[in-house]
Design a protein around this motif. Structure first.
Motif, PDB file in Angstrom:
ATOM      1  N   GLY A 115       0.816  -1.205   0.000  1.00 34.05           N
ATOM      2  CA  GLY A 115       0.000   0.000   0.000  1.00 34.05           C
ATOM      3  C   GLY A 115       0.848   1.253   0.000  1.00 34.05           C
ATOM      4  N   PRO A 116       0.284   2.388  -0.462  1.00 34.38           N
ATOM      5  CA  PRO A 116       1.007   3.657  -0.407  1.00 34.38           C
ATOM      6  C   PRO A 116       1.165   4.122   1.031  1.00 34.38           C
ATOM      7  N   ARG A 117       2.166   4.924   1.284  1.00 36.58           N
ATOM      8  CA  ARG A 117       2.470   5.386   2.644  1.00 36.58           C
ATOM      9  C   ARG A 117       2.852   6.867   2.658  1.00 36.58           C
ATOM     10  N   ILE A 118       2.757   7.463   3.848  1.00 37.64           N
ATOM     11  CA  ILE A 118       3.272   8.805   4.108  1.00 37.64           C
ATOM     12  C   ILE A 118       4.590   8.662   4.871  1.00 37.64           C
ATOM     13  N   HIS A 119       5.577   9.464   4.495  1.00 34.91           N
ATOM     14  CA  HIS A 119       6.848   9.502   5.208  1.00 34.91           C
ATOM     15  C   HIS A 119       6.973  10.836   5.941  1.00 34.91           C
ATOM     16  N   GLY A 120       7.630  10.824   7.083  1.00 37.63           N
ATOM     17  CA  GLY A 120       7.899  12.060   7.807  1.00 37.63           C
ATOM     18  C   GLY A 120       9.312  12.069   8.336  1.00 37.63           C
ATOM     19  N   GLY A 121       9.941  13.245   8.366  1.00 35.35           N
ATOM     20  CA  GLY A 121      11.317  13.342   8.847  1.00 35.35           C
ATOM     21  C   GLY A 121      11.813  14.766   8.795  1.00 35.35           C
ATOM     22  N   GLY A 122      13.060  14.941   8.391  1.00 39.39           N
ATOM     23  CA  GLY A 122      13.661  16.267   8.335  1.00 39.39           C
ATOM     24  C   GLY A 122      14.548  16.426   7.124  1.00 39.39           C
ATOM     25  N   TYR A 123      14.862  17.694   6.802  1.00 34.48           N
ATOM     26  CA  TYR A 123      15.731  17.974   5.653  1.00 34.48           C
ATOM     27  C   TYR A 123      16.683  19.115   5.984  1.00 34.48           C
ATOM     28  N   LEU A 124      17.750  19.204   5.199  1.00 31.07           N
ATOM     29  CA  LEU A 124      18.727  20.281   5.337  1.00 31.07           C
ATOM     30  C   LEU A 124      19.278  20.597   3.958  1.00 31.07           C
ATOM     31  N   GLU A 125      19.333  21.895   3.621  1.00 27.55           N
ATOM     32  CA  GLU A 125      19.841  22.320   2.314  1.00 27.55           C
ATOM     33  C   GLU A 125      20.826  23.476   2.480  1.00 27.55           C
ATOM     34  N   TYR A 126      21.790  23.518   1.579  1.00 26.78           N
ATOM     35  CA  TYR A 126      22.698  24.657   1.500  1.00 26.78           C
ATOM     36  C   TYR A 126      22.625  25.215   0.081  1.00 26.78           C
ATOM     37  N   HIS A 127      22.315  26.515  -0.040  1.00 27.75           N
ATOM     38  CA  HIS A 127      22.187  27.160  -1.338  1.00 27.75           C
ATOM     39  C   HIS A 127      23.468  27.942  -1.630  1.00 27.75           C
ATOM     40  N   PHE A 128      24.265  27.398  -2.536  1.00 28.11           N
ATOM     41  CA  PHE A 128      25.511  28.072  -2.901  1.00 28.11           C
ATOM     42  C   PHE A 128      25.225  29.387  -3.612  1.00 28.11           C
ATOM     43  N   THR A 129      24.252  29.352  -4.531  1.00 31.30           N
ATOM     44  CA  THR A 129      23.789  30.551  -5.228  1.00 31.30           C
ATOM     45  C   THR A 129      22.272  30.447  -5.330  1.00 31.30           C
ATOM     46  N   GLU A 130      21.668  31.416  -5.982  1.00 33.33           N
ATOM     47  CA  GLU A 130      20.225  31.389  -6.191  1.00 33.33           C
ATOM     48  C   GLU A 130      19.801  30.205  -7.057  1.00 33.33           C
TER      49      GLU A 130
END
Length: 261
Positions: A115-130
């Motif tokens: 069956g389909p599922r929902i996932h939950g957690g966290g994220y982190l990003e670094y934007h070098f430029t726009e």
């Protein structure tokens, strides 16, 4: 790159391949942005399948600068850092499963539908430029069926006239529970299929390269297209389910018509 029943309605269509810049024709980048639409997607019938299925999918993208985004490309991302160039916080997404029909006559009744599922957690990003960023996210199935991780790099390519496009490279991995859910074969299943049993542990699942494009047709409308080329790796690619009845190469294509307001 996998399937996540009442909650499904909330995240319906989170499978449409990404168009992260779908609302970039908005006049004010600092203002909230909303885009709605619908499209068609051609995707592997199940993760590791050697055949495809077509399905209609809704598209939506709601961006609230400084707060986060809810979209059918990246799921739910709530930014709790609010600090350029770093962004991070809560992450949620929808994951497709597989039906008995999709498994086909060779596997139906032997391999488990999922069956389909929902996932939950966290994220982190670094934007070098726009236009260039590096990030990752970790998440867990909300019904306890495994954990997932991904690392990705995005770059917006120079526009060609009105044609806007980008590339994303991504690595995905799973823990042992998730890997066995999608790619494992119990001894009885393996015997029925004439292959070896497979109970993999944690490892890489897939590497992929995705090309996204957007072509506006007016100030508020446009077409979004995406092509995702993936390759199953590690315990996923070595599974007898994939090697004997599927394919390591996984290709997904999609097109959607959007309205922005």
């Amino acid at each position: 790159m996998t399937d996540l029943t009442d909650l499904r309605r909330l995240f319906a269509g989170l499978v449409l391949a990404g168009v992260p810049f779908a609302a970039t024709w908005a006049a004010d980048d600092a203002a909230p942005s909303y885009a709605l639409g619908a499209g068609m997607e051609r995707m592997p019938a199940w993760i590791g399948a050697d055949h495809h299925r077509n399905q209609a999918v809704p598209y939506f993208d709601i961006e609230l600068p400084g707060w986060g985004e809810l979209s059918s490309t990246d799921g739910l991302m709530l930014d709790l850092i609010h600090d350029t160039p770093w962004h991070g916080g809560l992450y949620g997404n929808y994951q497709w499963g597989r039906t008995s029909h999709a498994l086909g006559p060779r596997l139906k009744g032997i391999v488990d539908p999922l069956g389909p599922r929902i996932h939950g957690g966290g994220y982190l990003e670094y934007h070098f430029t726009e236009h260039t960023s590096l990030g990752g996210h970790v998440s867990h199935d909300t019904q306890g069926a495994g954990a997932y991780a991904a690392l990705y790099a995005d770059v917006d390519l120079p526009s060609i006239g009105y044609w806007q496009h980008s590339l994303e490279a991504q690595w995905q991995g799973m823990n042992g529970a998730a890997m066995r859910r999608f790619f494992g074969l119990r001894p009885a299943q393996a015997a029925a299929l004439g292959v070896r049993a497979w109970q993999p542990g944690a490892g890489g699942e897939q590497v992929s390269l995705e090309y996204d494009a957007f072509m506006p047709t007016s100030r508020h409308t446009g077409f979004a297209l995406a092509l995702d080329y993936g390759r199953l790796i590690g315990p996923a690619g070595n599974s007898p389910l994939v090697q004997r009845f599927g394919a390591r190469t996984q290709v997904t294509t999609s097109i959607a018509f959007l309205y922005h307001f």
